[in-house]
Design a protein around this motif. Structure first.
Motif, PDB file in Angstrom:
ATOM      1  N   VAL A  14      46.033 112.724 -13.501  1.00  0.00           N
ATOM      2  CA  VAL A  14      45.320 112.510 -12.405  1.00  0.00           C
ATOM      3  C   VAL A  14      44.017 111.379 -13.015  1.00  0.00           C
ATOM      4  O   VAL A  14      43.708 110.537 -12.139  1.00  0.00           O
ATOM      5  CB  VAL A  14      44.547 113.566 -11.823  1.00  0.00           C
ATOM      6  CG1 VAL A  14      43.383 113.570 -11.065  1.00  0.00           C
ATOM      7  CG2 VAL A  14      45.574 114.621 -11.290  1.00  0.00           C
ATOM      8  N   GLY A  15      43.652 111.660 -14.108  1.00  0.00           N
ATOM      9  CA  GLY A  15      42.475 110.595 -14.536  1.00  0.00           C
ATOM     10  C   GLY A  15      43.216 109.250 -14.620  1.00  0.00           C
ATOM     11  O   GLY A  15      42.484 108.135 -14.441  1.00  0.00           O
ATOM     12  N   PHE A  16      44.452 109.160 -15.385  1.00  0.00           N
ATOM     13  CA  PHE A  16      44.978 107.689 -15.398  1.00  0.00           C
ATOM     14  C   PHE A  16      45.248 107.329 -14.184  1.00  0.00           C
ATOM     15  O   PHE A  16      44.766 105.964 -13.769  1.00  0.00           O
ATOM     16  CB  PHE A  16      46.414 107.981 -16.036  1.00  0.00           C
ATOM     17  CG  PHE A  16      46.996 106.553 -16.286  1.00  0.00           C
ATOM     18  CD1 PHE A  16      46.618 105.679 -16.958  1.00  0.00           C
ATOM     19  CD2 PHE A  16      48.128 106.380 -15.358  1.00  0.00           C
ATOM     20  CE1 PHE A  16      47.274 104.387 -16.956  1.00  0.00           C
ATOM     21  CE2 PHE A  16      48.858 105.173 -15.368  1.00  0.00           C
ATOM     22  CZ  PHE A  16      48.431 104.081 -16.339  1.00  0.00           C
ATOM     23  N   VAL A  17      45.590 107.836 -12.925  1.00  0.00           N
ATOM     24  CA  VAL A  17      45.856 107.477 -11.426  1.00  0.00           C
ATOM     25  C   VAL A  17      44.369 106.838 -11.219  1.00  0.00           C
ATOM     26  O   VAL A  17      44.308 105.741 -10.365  1.00  0.00           O
ATOM     27  CB  VAL A  17      46.609 108.395 -10.666  1.00  0.00           C
ATOM     28  CG1 VAL A  17      46.482 107.907  -9.279  1.00  0.00           C
ATOM     29  CG2 VAL A  17      48.093 108.653 -11.392  1.00  0.00           C
ATOM     30  N   ILE A  18      43.398 107.768 -11.040  1.00  0.00           N
ATOM     31  CA  ILE A  18      42.189 107.165 -10.808  1.00  0.00           C
ATOM     32  C   ILE A  18      41.589 106.116 -11.540  1.00  0.00           C
ATOM     33  O   ILE A  18      41.004 105.032 -10.828  1.00  0.00           O
ATOM     34  CB  ILE A  18      41.126 108.227 -10.798  1.00  0.00           C
ATOM     35  CG1 ILE A  18      41.461 109.682  -9.729  1.00  0.00           C
ATOM     36  CG2 ILE A  18      39.751 107.958 -10.744  1.00  0.00           C
ATOM     37  CD1 ILE A  18      40.846 110.928 -10.093  1.00  0.00           C
ATOM     38  N   TRP A  19      41.758 106.127 -12.815  1.00  0.00           N
ATOM     39  CA  TRP A  19      41.283 104.813 -13.376  1.00  0.00           C
ATOM     40  C   TRP A  19      42.116 103.502 -13.083  1.00  0.00           C
ATOM     41  O   TRP A  19      41.497 102.492 -12.693  1.00  0.00           O
ATOM     42  CB  TRP A  19      41.544 104.833 -14.955  1.00  0.00           C
ATOM     43  CG  TRP A  19      41.248 103.856 -15.758  1.00  0.00           C
ATOM     44  CD1 TRP A  19      40.044 103.168 -16.165  1.00  0.00           C
ATOM     45  CD2 TRP A  19      42.342 102.842 -16.193  1.00  0.00           C
ATOM     46  NE1 TRP A  19      40.358 102.060 -16.747  1.00  0.00           N
ATOM     47  CE2 TRP A  19      41.708 101.762 -16.702  1.00  0.00           C
ATOM     48  CE3 TRP A  19      43.687 102.815 -16.078  1.00  0.00           C
ATOM     49  CZ2 TRP A  19      42.530 100.849 -17.352  1.00  0.00           C
ATOM     50  CZ3 TRP A  19      44.436 101.936 -16.810  1.00  0.00           C
ATOM     51  CH2 TRP A  19      43.780 100.772 -17.216  1.00  0.00           C
ATOM     52  N   TRP A  20      43.344 103.770 -12.891  1.00  0.00           N
ATOM     53  CA  TRP A  20      44.442 102.802 -12.570  1.00  0.00           C
ATOM     54  C   TRP A  20      43.985 102.096 -10.982  1.00  0.00           C
ATOM     55  O   TRP A  20      43.869 100.657 -11.081  1.00  0.00           O
ATOM     56  CB  TRP A  20      45.955 102.971 -12.481  1.00  0.00           C
ATOM     57  CG  TRP A  20      46.925 101.910 -12.305  1.00  0.00           C
ATOM     58  CD1 TRP A  20      47.472 101.652 -11.242  1.00  0.00           C
ATOM     59  CD2 TRP A  20      47.320 100.891 -13.145  1.00  0.00           C
ATOM     60  NE1 TRP A  20      48.094 100.471 -11.039  1.00  0.00           N
ATOM     61  CE2 TRP A  20      47.919 100.155 -12.183  1.00  0.00           C
ATOM     62  CE3 TRP A  20      47.176 100.386 -14.499  1.00  0.00           C
ATOM     63  CZ2 TRP A  20      48.661  99.047 -12.932  1.00  0.00           C
ATOM     64  CZ3 TRP A  20      47.669  99.516 -14.979  1.00  0.00           C
ATOM     65  CH2 TRP A  20      48.541  98.712 -14.302  1.00  0.00           C
ATOM     66  N   PHE A  22      41.120 102.739  -9.083  1.00  0.00           N
ATOM     67  CA  PHE A  22      39.779 102.785  -8.622  1.00  0.00           C
ATOM     68  C   PHE A  22      38.771 102.391 -10.056  1.00  0.00           C
ATOM     69  O   PHE A  22      37.719 101.922  -9.795  1.00  0.00           O
ATOM     70  CB  PHE A  22      39.282 103.989  -8.096  1.00  0.00           C
ATOM     71  CG  PHE A  22      40.099 104.472  -6.873  1.00  0.00           C
ATOM     72  CD1 PHE A  22      40.009 103.839  -5.603  1.00  0.00           C
ATOM     73  CD2 PHE A  22      40.820 105.828  -7.080  1.00  0.00           C
ATOM     74  CE1 PHE A  22      40.796 104.147  -4.654  1.00  0.00           C
ATOM     75  CE2 PHE A  22      41.721 106.277  -5.976  1.00  0.00           C
ATOM     76  CZ  PHE A  22      41.589 105.407  -4.807  1.00  0.00           C
ATOM     77  N   GLY A  23      39.450 101.951 -10.923  1.00  0.00           N
ATOM     78  CA  GLY A  23      38.584 101.663 -12.112  1.00  0.00           C
ATOM     79  C   GLY A  23      38.176 100.112 -11.710  1.00  0.00           C
ATOM     80  O   GLY A  23      38.825  99.489 -11.384  1.00  0.00           O
ATOM     81  N   GLY A 111      47.460  93.450   1.982  1.00  0.00           N
ATOM     82  CA  GLY A 111      47.532  94.012   3.365  1.00  0.00           C
ATOM     83  C   GLY A 111      47.183  95.499   3.660  1.00  0.00           C
ATOM     84  O   GLY A 111      46.638  95.884   4.514  1.00  0.00           O
ATOM     85  N   MET A 112      47.218  96.155   2.264  1.00  0.00           N
ATOM     86  CA  MET A 112      46.988  97.626   2.184  1.00  0.00           C
ATOM     87  C   MET A 112      45.764  97.939   1.670  1.00  0.00           C
ATOM     88  O   MET A 112      45.418  99.046   1.290  1.00  0.00           O
ATOM     89  CB  MET A 112      48.172  98.329   1.400  1.00  0.00           C
ATOM     90  CG  MET A 112      49.375  98.240   2.382  1.00  0.00           C
ATOM     91  SD  MET A 112      50.797  98.943   1.128  1.00  0.00           S
ATOM     92  CE  MET A 112      51.934  99.064   2.094  1.00  0.00           C
ATOM     93  N   ASN A 113      45.050  96.861   1.125  1.00  0.00           N
ATOM     94  CA  ASN A 113      43.463  97.050   0.676  1.00  0.00           C
ATOM     95  C   ASN A 113      43.508  97.817  -0.689  1.00  0.00           C
ATOM     96  O   ASN A 113      42.757  98.338  -1.103  1.00  0.00           O
ATOM     97  CB  ASN A 113      42.572  97.863   1.599  1.00  0.00           C
ATOM     98  CG  ASN A 113      40.909  97.347   1.209  1.00  0.00           C
ATOM     99  OD1 ASN A 113      40.844  96.417   0.772  1.00  0.00           O
ATOM    100  ND2 ASN A 113      40.324  98.336   1.622  1.00  0.00           N
ATOM    101  N   MET A 114      44.425  97.522  -1.332  1.00  0.00           N
ATOM    102  CA  MET A 114      44.662  98.067  -2.955  1.00  0.00           C
ATOM    103  C   MET A 114      44.462  97.152  -3.879  1.00  0.00           C
ATOM    104  O   MET A 114      43.976  97.491  -4.869  1.00  0.00           O
ATOM    105  CB  MET A 114      46.073  98.568  -3.013  1.00  0.00           C
ATOM    106  CG  MET A 114      46.528  99.632  -2.093  1.00  0.00           C
ATOM    107  SD  MET A 114      48.336 100.162  -2.206  1.00  0.00           S
ATOM    108  CE  MET A 114      48.531 100.556  -3.885  1.00  0.00           C
ATOM    109  N   PHE A 115      44.373  95.801  -3.797  1.00  0.00           N
ATOM    110  CA  PHE A 115      44.314  94.641  -4.686  1.00  0.00           C
ATOM    111  C   PHE A 115      43.068  93.769  -4.162  1.00  0.00           C
ATOM    112  O   PHE A 115      43.286  93.500  -2.974  1.00  0.00           O
ATOM    113  CB  PHE A 115      45.479  94.019  -5.115  1.00  0.00           C
ATOM    114  CG  PHE A 115      46.550  94.686  -5.767  1.00  0.00           C
ATOM    115  CD1 PHE A 115      46.521  95.177  -7.081  1.00  0.00           C
ATOM    116  CD2 PHE A 115      47.717  95.387  -4.813  1.00  0.00           C
ATOM    117  CE1 PHE A 115      47.487  96.029  -7.592  1.00  0.00           C
ATOM    118  CE2 PHE A 115      48.618  95.730  -5.440  1.00  0.00           C
ATOM    119  CZ  PHE A 115      48.625  96.267  -6.489  1.00  0.00           C
TER     120      PHE A 115
END
Length: 122
Positions: A14-20, A22-23, A111-115
Motif C-alpha cells: 500500500v505504501g509503494f502504491v501511494i508513493w508511485w 501520489f509521490g 485523460g484520466m488525470n493520472m500523469f
C-alpha cells in the motif's frame, strides 16, 4: 506469524502504491529551443511526460511537440485547463500551440488525470 508477515507485506505494498501514484517527483525544467522565431520542446509520452516541466519565454510563439509511444488509453489525450483537450496519435509527433502572451504556470494531464506536466511562461 503468517498474519504478521501478511500485515507487513500489505502495508509495504500500500505504501509503494501511494508513493508511485501520489509521490512528488521533481524533474529539472527544460528550456525551449528557438528555431525560426518559434519556441519548441519535444515531449515523449511513455508512462508519463518527459520532460514534465517546460519553460517558455513570454510573447514568443511556442509549440509543444508530443510524441506518444505508450499505447494506454489514459495517455491518448493531453488536457490543458487553459488550452483545451488534444488527441495524441500513437507513434506520431503532434504539435500543440501554446499561448505565451501571459506569465504563469499552466498544468496539463492525461485523460484520466493520472500523469501530469507543467508549462511555465516567464
Amino acid at each position: 506469524m503468517t498474519q504478521l508477515i501478511t500485515l507487513v507485506l500489505s502495508i509495504l505494498i500500500v505504501g509503494f502504491v501511494i508513493w508511485w501514484f501520489f509521490g512528488h517527483r521533481e524533474e529539472e525544467a527544460v528550456q525551449a529551443n528557438v528555431a525560426d522565431g518559434t519556441q519548441q520542446v519535444d515531449i515523449v509520452v511513455d508512462g508519463g511526460y518527459s520532460p514534465s516541466t517546460v519553460v517558455l519565454k513570454q510573447g514568443q510563439p511556442a509549440n509543444l511537440i508530443f510524441e506518444r509511444k505508450d499505447p494506454s488509453n489514459c495517455l491518448e489525450q493531453v488536457t490543458f485547463a487553459d488550452f483545451g483537450i488534444n488527441e495524441l496519435p500513437q507513434k506520431e509527433k503532434h504539435a500543440i500551440s501554446i499561448d505565451t502572451s501571459k506569465f504563469g504556470e499552466y498544468d496539463f494531464a492525461c485523460g484520466m488525470n493520472m500523469f501530469h506536466g507543467k508549462v511555465v511562461v516567464r
